[in-house]
Design an enzyme around this catalytic site. Structure first.
Site, short mmCIF file in Angstrom:
data_model
loop_
_atom_site.label_atom_id
_atom_site.label_comp_id
_atom_site.label_asym_id
_atom_site.label_seq_id
_atom_site.Cartn_x
_atom_site.Cartn_y
_atom_site.Cartn_z
N SER A 53 0.79 -1.23 0.00
CA SER A 53 0.00 0.00 0.00
C SER A 53 0.82 1.27 0.00
O SER A 53 0.25 2.37 -0.04
CB SER A 53 -0.97 0.01 1.18
OG SER A 53 -2.06 -0.85 0.93
N LYS A 56 -0.14 3.63 -2.74
CA LYS A 56 -1.15 4.68 -2.65
C LYS A 56 -0.55 6.07 -2.53
O LYS A 56 -1.24 7.08 -2.76
CB LYS A 56 -2.10 4.39 -1.49
CG LYS A 56 -2.94 3.12 -1.69
CD LYS A 56 -3.92 2.93 -0.57
CE LYS A 56 -4.79 1.70 -0.82
NZ LYS A 56 -4.09 0.43 -0.55
N SER A 113 -6.28 3.14 4.11
CA SER A 113 -5.61 2.44 3.01
C SER A 113 -6.61 1.63 2.21
O SER A 113 -6.40 0.45 1.90
CB SER A 113 -4.48 1.54 3.54
OG SER A 113 -3.60 1.18 2.51
N LYS A 215 3.00 6.65 5.19
CA LYS A 215 2.11 5.58 4.76
C LYS A 215 2.68 4.23 5.16
O LYS A 215 3.89 4.03 5.16
CB LYS A 215 1.96 5.64 3.24
CG LYS A 215 0.89 4.72 2.67
CD LYS A 215 -0.50 5.24 2.98
CE LYS A 215 -1.58 4.25 2.56
NZ LYS A 215 -1.62 3.04 3.43
#
Length: 423
Positions: A53, A56, A113, A215
C-alpha cells in the site's frame, strides 16, 4: 587540495526489542536527511521489493496534482463502480453507486488504506485502473523513481508491481515538496465515513517525537512496509522500512532508525570539533584512525554490523579541512616502481567494532561495481590511545585500480585512501 572533504562512517547500534527477525528476501531500509539528501543509512535500498500500500502514495500524488490543476475539487463527489466495489480489503466496504467526496477519498487512502477508494480515484482520473497505472509509472520516472513499476492503484498483489526502498523515499519527499498543503492529512489519526470511524495504520504518528506521516503497507509477499517522515527543529528525516515480519517489528525498527539518525545528526558538531583538534596535520590513514577513537569515546551505543535487520544506521559524517593539502613527498623512482608492482589496499574507514568494519566493506563493494569484485575484505586490528580499532580494507588491489576506486568514491563524498604495500 583546499576544501578537501572526507567521509567517516560511524556505526551506531542497539538491538531491537522482540525476537522476530527481518526476512532479508523482503527486507530493505533507507534513511536520509530530507533537507540535504544525505544518506544516513542504506541497506538493500536498491533491491526490488513489493510496495504493497505504499503504492497509494503515488495514487495520492496524481490526485493532488489533479486538484492543483483544477480537474477536481475537494468537495467534488466520486462514485464507486462495480469494479471498485469488488476490491479486497482493506476497504470501506463500498457498494456500486456509493459516493464520497474527494477529501474523504484522500483520508480513506491515507488512514484506512482503502483499496476500493484507490480504484475509484484511478477510474476518475484515467478511465480505467490499468490506464491509471501506466500514468503512475510514467510520473514515477519523471520523479526519478527509476526502479518502480506500477500495475494497479492500490498495491494489491501483482508480481510485476515492484519498487525499492530508495524509490519510496524519493516519492515520500516528492509528496512533501510538491504538495505541502496536503501534509496535515498524513498526520491525522482517524476519520469518519457513513457513521463509522476508521483509525490510522501508522502507529508512529503521535507516538514518536516529530513523526508527521506518511504511509504503511502490507501484503504477504512484501511483509510490513512503512515510509515515514519526521521533523525535529530544523532537522528533517525520511525513513523507509520494507519487509518487516510483523507490524510491531516494522514500527520498532523504523522508530529506532529515526532515533539513531537524529542522535547521529546531533553528534555531528562534536565530531567536527574532534576533527579540528587534530593538529598538526596527520597523514589521512592515521587521522582516520584517530577520528574513529574520538567517535568511539562519544556517548554512543556499542556498534554492530551496519544495516543488518536488527541494527541502527551508520552516519556518514563529512568533515571539511581548510588547511590545504598535505605536503608533497619526494620519492625515489625505483621505490615508486617497486611499490606500484606490489599488492595495494583500499582503506574505507576505521571502526571500534570488527563487524561494523566488515559491513562497511560490503557496502562499498556494492557501490564500486566490478572494481573490487576480486579484492579480499580485511579488518586488521590495531591499538591506538588505549583503544582497539579495526581498519576496513580491500586488499590485493593494484595501484591503478586502487586510485580509480578512491576517485570514484571521492566523487560521492565517501572516505577512501589508496594504501601502498606495507602501509
Amino acid at each position: 587540495m583546499r576544501g578537501w572533504v572526507f567521509a567517516l562512517a560511524v556505526a551506531l547500534a542497539a538491538l531491537l526489542n522482540g525476537q522476530a527477525d527481518a526476512d532479508t528476501r523482503r527486507y530493505a531500509a533507507f534513511v536520509a536527511d530530507s533537507n540535504t539528501g544525505e544518506i544516513l543509512h542504506s541497506r538493500l535500498a536498491d533491491a526490488r521489493r513489493y510496495p504493497a500500500s505504499l503504492t497509494k502514495m503515488m495514487t495520492l500524488y496524481l490526485l493532488f496534482e489533479a486538484i492543483e490543476q483544477g480537474e477536481l475539487d475537494l468537495a467534488d463527489t466520486l462514485t464507486a463502480s462495480r469494479i471498485a466495489a469488488s476490491q479486497q480489503p482493506s476497504n470501506l466496504n463500498l457498494s456500486a453507486g456509493d459516493t464520497l467526496s474527494v477529501e474523504t477519498a484522500i483520508r480513506a487512502l491515507i488512514i484506512k488504506s482503502a483499496n476500493d477508494v484507490a480504484v475509484i480515484v484511478a477510474e476518475e482520473l484515467a478511465g480505467t485502473e490499468r490506464a491509471f497505472a501506466v500514468e503512475m509509472t510514467a510520473r514515477a520516472r519523471e520523479l526519478g523513481l527509476s526502479n518502480t513499476t506500477f500495475r494497479n492503484a492500490s498495491g494489491l498483489p501483482n508480481s510485476r508491481q515492484v519498487t525499492t526502498a530508495r524509490d519510496m523515499a524519493r516519492l515520500t519527499l516528492a509528496l512533501r515538496r510538491d504538495f505541502p498543503q496536503y501534509m496535515p492529512y498524513f498526520a491525522e489519526r482517524s476519520f469518519t465515513y457513513n457513521n463509522r470511524t476508521y483509525r490510522s495504520h501508522n502507529n508512529l504518528v503521535g507516538r514518536v517525537d516529530g513523526v508527521d506521516g506518511m504511509k504503511t503497507g502490507y501484503i504477504r509477499a512484501s511483509g510490513f512496509n512503512i515510509a515515514t517522515t519526521a521533523q525535529r527543529g530544523d532537522r528533517s528525516l525520511v525513513a523507509v522500512v520494507m519487509g518487516g515480519p510483523t507490524a510491531a517489528y516494522r514500527d520498532s525498527h523504523a522508530e529506532q532508525l529515526l532515533e539513531a539518525a537524529f542522535r547521529s545528526l546531533n553528534n555531528r558538531e562534536a565530531l567536527i570539533m574532534a576533527a579540528q583538534t587534530l593538529s598538526p596535520r596527520l597523514n589521512p590513514i592515521r587521522e582516520q584512525d584517530l577520528l574513529a577513537t574520538h567517535i568511539a569515546s562519544l556517548d554512543l551505543a556499542q556498534p554492530v554490523a551496519q544495516g543488518d535487520g536488527e541494527s541502527l544506521p551508520a552516519l556518514r559524517v563529512e568533515i571539511s579541512d581548510d588547511l590545504g593539502p598535505p605536503p608533497a613527498i619526494e620519492r625515489n623512482p625505483e621505490t615508486v616502481a617497486r611499490t606500484n608492482a606490489g599488492s595495494w589496499s583500499v582503506q574505507v574507514g576505521a571502526y571500534a567494532d570488527a563487524a561494523a568494519a566488515q559491513a562497511r566493506l560490503e557496502t562499498i563493494r556494492d557501490m564500486s561495481g566490478d572494481r573490487l569484485a576480486n579484492a579480499a575484505l580485511a579488518t586488521p586490528r590495531f591499538a591506538t590511545n588505549g583503544r582497539v580499532l579495526y581498519r576496513a580494507r580491500f586488499t590485493g588491489v593494484d595501484a591503478a585500480n586502487a586510485r580509480r576506486v578512491c576517485a570514484q568514491l571521492a566523487a560521492v563524498n565517501e572516505s577512501c585512501f589508496a594504501v601502498a604495500p606495507g602501509g
